[in-house]
Design a protein around this motif. Sequence first.
Motif, PDB file in Angstrom:
ATOM      1  N   LEU B  30       1.049  -1.503  -0.391  1.00  0.00           N
ATOM      2  CA  LEU B  30      -0.135  -0.295  -0.100  1.00  0.00           C
ATOM      3  C   LEU B  30       0.994   1.438  -0.355  1.00  0.00           C
ATOM      4  N   ASN B  31       1.887   1.116   0.451  1.00  0.00           N
ATOM      5  CA  ASN B  31       3.053   2.124   0.432  1.00  0.00           C
ATOM      6  C   ASN B  31       3.645   2.646  -1.714  1.00  0.00           C
ATOM      7  N   GLU B  32       3.628   1.181  -2.053  1.00  0.00           N
ATOM      8  CA  GLU B  32       3.973   1.683  -2.906  1.00  0.00           C
ATOM      9  C   GLU B  32       2.574   1.913  -3.921  1.00  0.00           C
ATOM     10  N   LYS B  33       2.109   2.273  -3.597  1.00  0.00           N
ATOM     11  CA  LYS B  33      -0.010   2.039  -4.603  1.00  0.00           C
ATOM     12  C   LYS B  33       0.301   3.405  -4.219  1.00  0.00           C
ATOM     13  N   SER B  34       0.491   4.005  -2.763  1.00  0.00           N
ATOM     14  CA  SER B  34       0.003   5.042  -2.859  1.00  0.00           C
ATOM     15  C   SER B  34       0.686   6.135  -3.158  1.00  0.00           C
ATOM     16  N   GLY B  35       2.548   6.145  -2.614  1.00  0.00           N
ATOM     17  CA  GLY B  35       3.141   6.816  -2.965  1.00  0.00           C
ATOM     18  C   GLY B  35       3.551   7.363  -1.328  1.00  0.00           C
ATOM     19  N   ALA B  36       3.031   7.123  -0.505  1.00  0.00           N
ATOM     20  CA  ALA B  36       3.383   7.694   0.418  1.00  0.00           C
ATOM     21  C   ALA B  36       3.414   6.803   1.556  1.00  0.00           C
ATOM     22  N   GLN B  37       3.973   7.174   2.709  1.00  0.00           N
ATOM     23  CA  GLN B  37       4.131   5.847   4.094  1.00  0.00           C
ATOM     24  C   GLN B  37       3.053   6.539   5.401  1.00  0.00           C
ATOM     25  N   LEU B  38       2.384   5.116   4.708  1.00  0.00           N
ATOM     26  CA  LEU B  38       1.640   4.821   5.572  1.00  0.00           C
ATOM     27  C   LEU B  38       2.042   4.265   6.591  1.00  0.00           C
ATOM     28  N   PHE B  39       0.808   4.686   8.059  1.00  0.00           N
ATOM     29  CA  PHE B  39       0.707   3.927   9.100  1.00  0.00           C
ATOM     30  C   PHE B  39      -0.860   3.895   9.875  1.00  0.00           C
ATOM     31  N   PHE B  40      -1.403   2.320   9.700  1.00  0.00           N
ATOM     32  CA  PHE B  40      -2.089   2.558  10.503  1.00  0.00           C
ATOM     33  C   PHE B  40      -2.486   1.623  12.014  1.00  0.00           C
ATOM     34  N   LYS B  41      -3.553   3.244  12.478  1.00  0.00           N
ATOM     35  CA  LYS B  41      -3.783   2.637  13.517  1.00  0.00           C
ATOM     36  C   LYS B  41      -5.011   1.989  13.882  1.00  0.00           C
ATOM     37  N   CYS B  42      -4.641   0.714  14.543  1.00  0.00           N
ATOM     38  CA  CYS B  42      -6.289  -0.063  14.296  1.00  0.00           C
ATOM     39  C   CYS B  42      -7.021  -0.480  15.584  1.00  0.00           C
TER      40      CYS B  42
END
Lengths: 313, 313
Positions: B30-42
Amino acid sequence: MIPSRKFLEEAGKRVAPFVHKTLVLTSYFLNEKSGAQLFFKCENFQKMGAFKMRGAINAIQQLSDAQKKAGVVTHSSGNFGQALALAAKSLAVPAYIVMPQSAPSVKVEAVRGYGGLVTITASNLEAREKAADKIVQEKGAVLLHPSNDMEVILGQGTAAMELLEEIEDLDYILTPVGGGGLLAGTALAAHYFGKNTRVIGGEPLAMDDAYRALKSGKIEANEFGDTIADGLKTNLGDINFPIIKTLVTDIIRVEEDEIIAAMRLIWERMKIIIEPSSAVAFGALLKEKERFKNNKVGIILSGGNVDLSNLPF
Amino acid sequence: MIPSRKFLEEAGKRVAPFVHKTLVLTSYFLNEKSGAQLFFKCENFQKMGAFKMRGAINAIQQLSDAQKKAGVVTHSSGNFGQALALAAKSLAVPAYIVMPQSAPSVKVEAVRGYGGLVTITASNLEAREKAADKIVQEKGAVLLHPSNDMEVILGQGTAAMELLEEIEDLDYILTPVGGGGLLAGTALAAHYFGKNTRVIGGEPLAMDDAYRALKSGKIEANEFGDTIADGLKTNLGDINFPIIKTLVTDIIRVEEDEIIAAMRLIWERMKIIIEPSSAVAFGALLKEKERFKNNKVGIILSGGNVDLSNLPF
């Protein structure tokens, strides 16, 4: 027949840089419901969504440089095809994946997405084996079996090694059993790194060759039957069965509705996605609750690759 | 109108012993797909399956002893009803939950399972409010609003506080916006504990009152429309809107098919179960990819309570 402790330790070191050290999750609700203290090793969060990455990455690294250059081949239509493709890509090795016409296009695309070189054949086993043999002869590629290969078995065992590093005093570890690679690897890990940790397999009643093999002392076939746990429609082999026979305590058979109910419970209560094959180990625990009562039980959630358009609920 | 830093710090201390400090997950794909570095708070892994537990547990603790003895009441048919029941149970406080006839029996049973005292009424808002008022008058119970209550807002903010403790230098935090409690609490947390962390809400296009309110400067209504994100069918209120107006950077509107696609991506790639409302924040990010490119972005996955028998795929 039973590899020594050092083979596992070495596999652990080889595998670690290429896989996720997956989470171990717990659930208050499922502990209450089962009466046991459960530790779920989440291989559904593993790269490509299943533990099979571990065996593939270990096996490829054990090849010679010439073999690596020629590549690897398998005729698995399931997770092992994807695992081999991704593991080979990580090691810059060509991977030839033979897949049946009947394979869903999403799986074919997944293998291609991981850089696998796909050959499509007729859906019967003979055609698939023939296509794989042809690649072996023409390309010099090494055929890797998804479960009946010692390096694959050692690789699969690294999931339980990680689990036992984190939770040292497990009384049991449960895994699903299909081809027997995960079960054999887990049994080895528990034998060398557990503290009297017994290993039990969960198996679909409809495909209970491992249960019968443990009774008869020889490899048994699955003549009929079908199961929603499509990763488990395979037989034990001559390399993993001696390990299973020696080190596995028992096989518990689980019916189809019990597999689906176990899967649903984990989805609903743990909010994680596991495939039906993964639910078989948890289903086995629920089926024989009394046996596990007040024990610390590790459960290997083997994978999370499901077709969301075709769910059993 | 904007509570000071110490109110959040105190809410953090009050809430922590009663909630899970939920995982922060990442996804290479999903980082690759979005181009951002994502942190999902679950927060889908939170007790009762949603962040709403946080606001409920904070609000109840702020009541006087006499109020606690009399109990709390709400007429939420969704996650807040369950959250209030479970939070009240943790604090040995009676909880009266007014639910519409139209509520699925599984939700009614969930509230009862958490010890909530359920009153079933006609499905219209007037009947629900009347039933709640009656309980306030007869039992002396305190009516708690699911989102337009300062103690609830402060409690919801603790999810982002935990996230910022773990990932200090987030450029953005995205949350879904429905009633506005989570968005306002998150904005407060980012304001006091972030390092120039901007907060953006994701909102269903069909229920875009928050988007319009941020443009017009006043609370707007949702006249028509429907959305699969059933937790977001509510309006901002006079307590959370001033916070949102002051501290939220923007609202991004997401269409229904984008919500479903975002939900499916997270299920398939992260192997976790989130409810449609949770997918709206991730859908907002995908919708405006360019804006978030190369940024560190926190996404609050607000909950995981879905009806598995009624999925959109």
